[in-house]
Design an enzyme around this catalytic site. Structure first.
Site, PDB file in Angstrom:
ATOM      1  CB  THR A  26     -24.043 -26.670-122.380  1.00  0.00           C
ATOM      2  OG1 THR A  26     -23.301 -26.251-121.224  1.00  0.00           O
ATOM      3  CG2 THR A  26     -23.773 -25.762-123.558  1.00  0.00           C
ATOM      4  CD  GLU A  93     -20.031 -27.744-121.631  1.00  0.00           C
ATOM      5  OE1 GLU A  93     -20.863 -26.829-121.742  1.00  0.00           O
ATOM      6  OE2 GLU A  93     -18.857 -27.549-121.263  1.00  0.00           O
TER       7      GLU A  93
HETATM    8  P1  ADP Z   1     -24.310 -25.752-115.919  1.00  0.00           P
HETATM    9  O1  ADP Z   1     -23.013 -25.026-115.739  1.00  0.00           O
HETATM   10  O2  ADP Z   1     -24.831 -26.358-114.638  1.00  0.00           O
HETATM   11  O3  ADP Z   1     -24.244 -26.764-117.030  1.00  0.00           O
HETATM   12  P2  ADP Z   1     -25.808 -24.041-117.755  1.00  0.00           P
HETATM   13  O4  ADP Z   1     -25.891 -22.544-117.664  1.00  0.00           O
HETATM   14  O5  ADP Z   1     -24.938 -24.624-118.862  1.00  0.00           O
HETATM   15  O6  ADP Z   1     -25.376 -24.603-116.331  1.00  0.00           O
HETATM   16  O7  ADP Z   1     -27.298 -24.565-117.896  1.00  0.00           O
HETATM   17  C1  ADP Z   1     -27.512 -25.933-118.136  1.00  0.00           C
HETATM   18  C2  ADP Z   1     -28.823 -26.427-117.584  1.00  0.00           C
HETATM   19  O8  ADP Z   1     -29.903 -25.653-118.123  1.00  0.00           O
HETATM   20  C3  ADP Z   1     -29.085 -27.858-118.025  1.00  0.00           C
HETATM   21  O9  ADP Z   1     -28.529 -28.789-117.107  1.00  0.00           O
HETATM   22  C4  ADP Z   1     -30.605 -27.922-118.057  1.00  0.00           C
HETATM   23  O10 ADP Z   1     -31.107 -28.339-116.801  1.00  0.00           O
HETATM   24  C5  ADP Z   1     -31.027 -26.475-118.315  1.00  0.00           C
HETATM   25  N1  ADP Z   1     -31.483 -26.203-119.684  1.00  0.00           N
HETATM   26  C6  ADP Z   1     -32.578 -25.448-119.982  1.00  0.00           C
HETATM   27  N2  ADP Z   1     -32.749 -25.351-121.306  1.00  0.00           N
HETATM   28  C7  ADP Z   1     -31.748 -26.056-121.888  1.00  0.00           C
HETATM   29  C8  ADP Z   1     -31.419 -26.329-123.263  1.00  0.00           C
HETATM   30  N3  ADP Z   1     -32.135 -25.847-124.280  1.00  0.00           N
HETATM   31  N4  ADP Z   1     -30.310 -27.100-123.504  1.00  0.00           N
HETATM   32  C9  ADP Z   1     -29.575 -27.582-122.477  1.00  0.00           C
HETATM   33  N5  ADP Z   1     -29.844 -27.354-121.165  1.00  0.00           N
HETATM   34  C10 ADP Z   1     -30.927 -26.607-120.862  1.00  0.00           C
HETATM   35 MG    MG Z   2     -23.477 -26.415-118.979  1.00  0.00          MG
END
Ligand code: ADP
Ligand code: MG
Length: 162
Positions: A26, A93
């Site tokens: 997300t 998110e």
């Molecule tokens: P965080 O806790 O930093 O939000 P996540 O595990 O939720 O980490 O991963 C989010 C990040 O993954 C986003 O900020 C983006 O850079 C990347 N990402 C890759 N593919 C997607 C996708 N399909 N939808 C949203 N984010 C994505």
């Molecule tokens: Mg996230």
């Protein structure tokens, strides 16, 4: 405020819970009560619409032939406190319905939120949470595929090449 809700912000780091490892990354966005007062005012839950991303020229998921600044993707979005994780701050998110090969932190994202899918729920297990999110993705794809929503795509800036 009526639909569609719109906002633009740069993708920030989230809670680092490893949503990515669960197959549902997300992209977190800042919740600024001055810039986006409607986030505090609408019900917690899952929404659907379009996300438009200003992927930098070097980003591997940017369509090579395109010189558009923003590229449009369908999305599902969670707004709320995520009771499963017991958050105390409201978060926004976006799960983009596209398989990316690289992250896009700090990239400007424009959102067009077209509709509400369901209220926020608590879950007994992570599996149950993931199952519901996957169902939400199907609902979003199904809704956006309907003829009725076709004109909405033009409201978010970007080229519809995905
Ligand atoms: P965080 O806790 O930093 O939000 P996540 O595990 O939720 O980490 O991963 C989010 C990040 O993954 C986003 O900020 C983006 O850079 C990347 N990402 C890759 N593919 C997607 C996708 N399909 N939808 C949203 N984010 C994505
Ligand atoms: Mg996230």
């Amino acid at each position: 405020t009526p639909y569609p809700y719109q906002m633009e912000a740069k993708v920030i780091s989230g809670f680092g819970r490893g949503s990515k490892e669960l197959g549902i990354p997300t992209a977190n966005l800042p919740v600024d009560d001055a810039l986006t007062p409607w986030i505090a005012a609408i019900p917690s839950g899952v929404y659907f619409g379009y996300a438009s991303l200003a992927l930098p020229p070097a980003h591997p998921d940017r369509p090579a032939a395109s010189d558009a600044a923003f590229h449009i993707f369908p999305m599902v979005m969670s707004i709320g406190y995520n009771p499963f994780y017991k958050n105390t701050v409201r978060s926004a998110e976006v799960h983009v319905l596209h398989k990316f090969t690289a992250d896009f932190y700090d990239v400007p994202m424009r959102l067009l939120i077209l509709g509400f899918i369901r209220e926020e729920k608590d879950y007994k297990s992570l599996d149950a949470l993931i199952e519901d999110i996957n169902f939400d993705c199907d609902v979003a794809r199904g809704s956006l595929a309907r003829e009725h929503w076709a004109p909405a795509k033009g409201l978010v800036v970007g080229s519809p090449d995905v």
